[in-house]
Each structure stands twice: as C-alpha cells, then as structure tokens.
Design a protein around this motif. Structure first.
Motif, mmCIF file in Angstrom:
data_model
loop_
_atom_site.group_PDB
_atom_site.id
_atom_site.type_symbol
_atom_site.label_atom_id
_atom_site.label_comp_id
_atom_site.label_asym_id
_atom_site.label_seq_id
_atom_site.Cartn_x
_atom_site.Cartn_y
_atom_site.Cartn_z
ATOM 1 N N LYS A 95 0.837 -1.210 0.000
ATOM 2 C CA LYS A 95 0.000 0.000 0.000
ATOM 3 C C LYS A 95 0.869 1.256 0.000
ATOM 4 C CE LYS A 95 -4.353 -1.215 2.195
ATOM 5 N NZ LYS A 95 -4.369 -2.312 3.151
ATOM 6 N N ARG A 96 1.894 1.240 0.866
ATOM 7 C CA ARG A 96 2.776 2.407 0.951
ATOM 8 C C ARG A 96 3.525 2.596 -0.366
ATOM 9 N NH1 ARG A 96 6.878 2.554 5.895
ATOM 10 N NH2 ARG A 96 8.020 1.072 4.624
ATOM 11 N N PHE A 97 3.874 1.490 -0.997
ATOM 12 C CA PHE A 97 4.561 1.555 -2.294
ATOM 13 C C PHE A 97 3.705 2.337 -3.288
ATOM 14 C CE2 PHE A 97 6.242 -0.214 -6.296
ATOM 15 C CZ PHE A 97 7.592 -0.097 -6.061
ATOM 16 N N ASN A 202 15.175 11.405 -1.107
ATOM 17 C CA ASN A 202 15.155 11.701 0.326
ATOM 18 C C ASN A 202 16.399 11.158 1.024
ATOM 19 O OD1 ASN A 202 12.591 12.773 0.055
ATOM 20 N ND2 ASN A 202 11.558 10.888 0.674
ATOM 21 N N TYR A 203 16.847 10.019 0.533
ATOM 22 C CA TYR A 203 17.977 9.350 1.183
ATOM 23 C C TYR A 203 19.292 9.967 0.712
ATOM 24 C CZ TYR A 203 14.222 6.434 2.721
ATOM 25 O OH TYR A 203 13.049 6.027 3.306
ATOM 26 N N ALA A 204 19.337 10.316 -0.584
ATOM 27 C CA ALA A 204 20.548 10.966 -1.112
ATOM 28 C C ALA A 204 20.783 12.292 -0.375
ATOM 29 C CB ALA A 204 20.394 11.206 -2.604
ATOM 30 N N GLU A 233 10.869 15.428 13.565
ATOM 31 C CA GLU A 233 10.299 14.657 12.456
ATOM 32 C C GLU A 233 10.604 13.166 12.622
ATOM 33 O OE1 GLU A 233 8.478 17.459 9.926
ATOM 34 O OE2 GLU A 233 9.848 16.395 8.606
ATOM 35 N N GLU A 234 11.799 12.744 12.276
ATOM 36 C CA GLU A 234 12.158 11.324 12.382
ATOM 37 C C GLU A 234 13.671 11.182 12.329
ATOM 38 O OE1 GLU A 234 10.957 8.984 8.951
ATOM 39 O OE2 GLU A 234 10.858 10.791 7.742
ATOM 40 N N VAL A 235 14.136 9.933 12.448
ATOM 41 C CA VAL A 235 15.571 9.635 12.378
ATOM 42 C C VAL A 235 15.833 9.038 10.993
ATOM 43 C CG1 VAL A 235 17.444 8.362 13.520
ATOM 44 C CG2 VAL A 235 15.527 9.201 14.863
ATOM 45 N N GLY A 236 17.102 8.918 10.572
ATOM 46 C CA GLY A 236 17.489 8.402 9.253
ATOM 47 C C GLY A 236 16.504 7.435 8.613
ATOM 48 N N SER A 237 16.372 6.228 9.162
ATOM 49 C CA SER A 237 15.405 5.293 8.598
ATOM 50 C C SER A 237 14.505 4.743 9.700
ATOM 51 C CB SER A 237 16.125 4.175 7.852
ATOM 52 O OG SER A 237 17.042 3.580 8.717
ATOM 53 N N MET A 238 14.156 5.630 10.624
ATOM 54 C CA MET A 238 13.278 5.228 11.732
ATOM 55 C C MET A 238 12.349 6.382 12.111
ATOM 56 S SD MET A 238 15.693 3.245 14.442
ATOM 57 C CE MET A 238 16.778 4.607 14.810
ATOM 58 N N ASN A 239 11.187 6.017 12.598
ATOM 59 C CA ASN A 239 10.324 6.996 13.265
ATOM 60 C C ASN A 239 10.772 7.078 14.719
ATOM 61 O OD1 ASN A 239 8.175 5.510 11.133
ATOM 62 N ND2 ASN A 239 8.228 7.737 11.140
ATOM 63 N N ILE A 240 10.340 8.120 15.416
ATOM 64 C CA ILE A 240 10.850 8.332 16.773
ATOM 65 C C ILE A 240 9.709 8.455 17.790
ATOM 66 C CG2 ILE A 240 11.054 10.872 16.441
ATOM 67 C CD1 ILE A 240 13.771 9.009 18.292
ATOM 68 N N ILE A 257 7.054 13.167 7.020
ATOM 69 C CA ILE A 257 7.755 12.000 7.576
ATOM 70 C C ILE A 257 7.172 10.722 6.971
ATOM 71 C CG2 ILE A 257 8.302 13.170 9.735
ATOM 72 C CD1 ILE A 257 6.204 11.488 11.135
ATOM 73 N N LEU A 258 7.966 9.663 7.020
ATOM 74 C CA LEU A 258 7.482 8.403 6.455
ATOM 75 C C LEU A 258 6.518 7.733 7.428
ATOM 76 C CD1 LEU A 258 8.176 6.738 3.797
ATOM 77 C CD2 LEU A 258 9.187 5.119 5.400
ATOM 78 N N GLU A 259 5.445 7.195 6.865
ATOM 79 C CA GLU A 259 4.444 6.506 7.682
ATOM 80 C C GLU A 259 4.951 5.088 7.942
ATOM 81 O OE1 GLU A 259 0.593 7.054 5.932
ATOM 82 O OE2 GLU A 259 -0.367 5.753 7.397
ATOM 83 N N THR A 302 11.874 3.485 15.665
ATOM 84 C CA THR A 302 11.190 2.266 15.203
ATOM 85 C C THR A 302 11.356 2.138 13.687
ATOM 86 O OG1 THR A 302 9.068 3.358 14.743
ATOM 87 C CG2 THR A 302 9.401 2.543 16.986
ATOM 88 N N GLY A 303 11.677 0.941 13.241
ATOM 89 C CA GLY A 303 11.828 0.712 11.798
ATOM 90 C C GLY A 303 12.087 -0.754 11.516
ATOM 91 N N THR A 304 11.928 -1.150 10.275
ATOM 92 C CA THR A 304 12.066 -2.555 9.898
ATOM 93 C C THR A 304 13.447 -3.116 10.250
ATOM 94 O OG1 THR A 304 10.456 -2.316 8.143
ATOM 95 C CG2 THR A 304 12.018 -4.106 7.887
HETATM 96 C C1 PLP Z 1 12.781 7.628 6.421
HETATM 97 C C2 PLP Z 1 12.235 6.446 7.127
HETATM 98 N N1 PLP Z 1 11.462 6.641 8.217
HETATM 99 C C3 PLP Z 1 10.923 5.593 8.891
HETATM 100 C C4 PLP Z 1 11.151 4.294 8.489
HETATM 101 C C5 PLP Z 1 10.517 3.169 9.243
HETATM 102 O O1 PLP Z 1 9.527 2.558 8.483
HETATM 103 P P1 PLP Z 1 9.151 1.031 8.673
HETATM 104 O O2 PLP Z 1 8.762 0.877 10.103
HETATM 105 O O3 PLP Z 1 8.015 0.810 7.752
HETATM 106 O O4 PLP Z 1 10.351 0.245 8.331
HETATM 107 C C6 PLP Z 1 11.971 4.041 7.376
HETATM 108 C C7 PLP Z 1 12.246 2.667 6.933
HETATM 109 O O5 PLP Z 1 11.544 2.148 6.097
HETATM 110 C C8 PLP Z 1 12.509 5.138 6.670
HETATM 111 O O6 PLP Z 1 13.285 4.946 5.588
#
Ligand code: PLP
Length: 357
Positions: A95-97, A202-204, A233-240, A257-259, A302-304
């Motif tokens: 869905k997020r995709f 976003n990552y670059a 907002e959030e951390v590199g690849s995590m929500n906070i 921020i990413l959901e 929190t993140g995958t």
């Molecule tokens: C920018 C960002 N925020 C948050 C997350 C956490 O998302 P998820 O819990 O779906 O892995 C990720 C990782 O996918 C991310 O890249």
C-alpha cells in the motif's frame, strides 16, 4: 480482485555458494533469483518473471538516472522454529509503495499480484532464509523509470523488481542504545515535498548530515521540520517515540515523515496494552525541557531494520542529553521483545499481522 497476470519462471541451473550465515552484514549478499515486471504506457503491466539475479541493462538516458523517478520498500521474511516462513504486514508495504508511486507520478502496481510474486520468489529462495535468532531475509521491492528521454516528465516505461538479501541480527549482543545528533543545519524534507514517499532523493539528500554527525561519533541524526527547524520529524530510517511522564508521544503524520509500519504497529500495541500514546507535534524545546525536569523517561526509534532502537543520548546545541542513563528503557525492551516474538512466530499474533507463506 487480482488481475490474471502470468508469472514466468526462468530458474538458474546452478545455485551460488551461500555466504556464512553467522557473519551476514546488512544488504551485501543477494540470493540466486529476482522478480521483474515491466510497465508500458498504453499496455499496462506485462512480462512478470522470476529470473536469475543478474545486472540489468538500461539506456544511459533512462529517467531514473537523471531525475530520480524511483521508489522502494523494505520488509523482512522470518523463519520460525518449526521452519515456517512468516512475512510481517507485507500488504502495508504494498500500500505504501503505491502511495509513493502516486507522489512520484509512477503507475500503481497490482498489490495482490506483487505480493503473490514476492511469495513465489521467496519459495524459490527458501534456503536463503537464515534461521539464527535475529536473522531474516530482507526484501527490497523497487521501481525505476526506464524511458530514454531527457525531458523532465513522467516516464512512460517502468520496471518493478524485487531482490532479496539474507541479513544478520541487528543487535549482536542484545538490544543496544544509539547516540543521535539533533540536526540543526540540514533538513530532510519540507511540507509539500516528498518526505512521506519512500523515494531515493530523500535518502541521497540525507547523506551529508549523517556524514557530519558520524565524524563526531553520532551514528544517526534526528531531523527537525524544514520550515522552522523546531518540530521533531524522524531519524534516518526510523520513526521516533518519546516517553514523557508516563505518556508515549510520537510526531504526527504531517506529510513530510514516512508513515512507518513499525510505528503503526507500536501505536496499535500500546493501545492494546492501554499505555497512553499520542501522535502530535513535538518541539525539540519540549524534549529539552522534559530532559531538564527529569520527565523524559525513554526515547526510541522504530523501523524494519532494528525494529526498536533505544536512544541513549541526544546531542542538541552542544549539550549531551543522556536518556535513561544511556541504557535501554523497560518500555523499549518490552516492545522489542513483543514485536520480534510476533515477527518470528515465537509468540501468538493477536493482531493477525503475520502472513504465512
Ligand atoms: C525515512 C524512514 N522513516 C521511517 C522508516 C521506518 O519505516 P518502517 O517501520 O516501515 O520500516 C523508514 C524505513 O523504512 C525510513 O526509511
């Protein structure tokens, strides 16, 4: 209803030698096969296939190289003690995709068929799933724009792919707190931008801040909002998340921020346990004040990848704020244990989050 696509299988005659599963690093090893699916405007999705993992050939003028029209996802498959394969909320990633695809003017995938193809690919690669505690098979679905055209416009052709990578335990010796620098110069995203899409740009654009923080010994940065540099907002690849005076708070979904799917699961878990949890704006000043008043009990990402990553210290305006004496807090530990046990099938799944292959 899933459309009736055909999935062609071209499997390799010889399998690669597997890496040592007790020494896996994140994202360095890839399995024997991958999934590919092409899109052409006017025709739609076609040529779904599982083929040997291999380099791909693209026209140097492909839109993805120049204007970054690309989106990706990240999720994991786990092997349970009784050798079952579990996916964690994969329909949420699909869905997020498609939400990311919307933002990038890219075509929707058929979520049901993509999930079916993903399951088929994992069936083919089953013996690539490591079984040791904390290990998993990382799944990377992504889509690239392949039109050979240098005009700035949405591509008319795309390829959707899924690659798989066995990954080691995120925490080798138990869950470990991280040190995070609050970023006051660079920003990751702004309201109206692409912050809530999982797209490469976003990552670059985040690399510079991480590089600077890394030089001072901080593994990650905590982003503030792009307008006032005031709200978290959030951390590199995590929500906070923060625990302040008994209440758990996390930044509300504001479009930049990413959901996170782990974020969503944590909120649902806290609600299930009747632990108060609120999604709202949180300023860095509020965190600073709570720290000085002694009410900032815990902070965790929190993140995958890590599932839960406790924060042991924030650096803000040259001040080091130690959280819970730099140790993992009880709530972070409980959430980590519960979520990972559901993910790897050790604990019952009252929410129906896991999907068996
Ligand atoms: C920018 C960002 N925020 C948050 C997350 C956490 O998302 P998820 O819990 O779906 O892995 C990720 C990782 O996918 C991310 O890249």
């Amino acid at each position: 209803m899933m459309k009736d696509y055909t999935l062609e299988m071209k499997l390799c005659s010889e399998r690669k030698e597997k890496p040592q599963f007790d020494r896996l690093e994140f994202g360095k090893n890839f399995t024997d096969h991958m999934f590919m699916w092409d899109y052409t405007e006017g025709i739609g999705w076609h040529d779904a296939r599982i083929v040997p993992y291999q380099p791909i050939t693209l026209d140097p003028a492909a839109t993805v190289f120049h204007y970054g029209q690309t989106v990706f996802e990240g999720l994991k498959a786990y092997l349970t003690k009784d050798e079952q394969v579990l996916l964690f909320r994969p329909e949420q990633n699909m869905k997020r995709f498609n939400r990311s695809n919307d933002r990038l003017c890219m075509p929707h995938i058929d979520e049901e068929f993509a999930l079916h193809a993903l399951k088929e690919l994992i069936r083919v690669e089953r013996d690539w799933i490591p079984s040791a505690e904390g290990t998993s098979l990382y799944i990377r679905p992504f889509m690239i724009a392949t039109d050979a055209y240098l005009g700035v416009a949405p591509s008319k052709k795309y390829t959707f792919m899924i690659i798989l990578s066995p990954v080691g335990a995120y925490y080798k010796e138990g869950i470990n707190p991280v040190k995070i620098a609050v970023e006051s110069e660079y920003v990751r995203a702004v309201a109206g931008g692409t912050g809530n899409a999982k797209t490469a740009g976003n990552y670059a654009s985040s690399l510079k801040a991480s590089e600077v923080a890394g030089k001072s010994g901080y593994s990650q940065v905590l982003w503030l909002d792009g307008r006032e540099k005031k709200y978290i907002e959030e951390v590199g690849s995590m929500n906070i998340f923060f625990k302040i005076n008994g209440e758990v708070v996390t930044p509300e979904l504001n479009g930049s921020i990413l959901e996170g799917i782990t974020r969503k699961s944590i909120i649902e878990l806290l609600n299930y346990w009747n632990i108060p949890v609120v999604e709202r704006k949180i300023s860095i000043d509020e965190i600073h004040q709570a720290y000085h008043e002694g009410t900032l009990e815990e902070a965790f990402g929190t993140g995958t990848a890590a599932v839960i990553s406790p924060v042991g210290e924030f650096l803000w305006n040259n001040e080091k704020m130690a959280i819970n004496n730099g140790e993992t807090g009880p709530l972070a530990k409980k959430l980590y244990d519960t979520l990972t046990s559901i993910q790897n099938g050790k604990a019952p799944d009252p929410f129906g989050w896991t999907v068996r292959l």
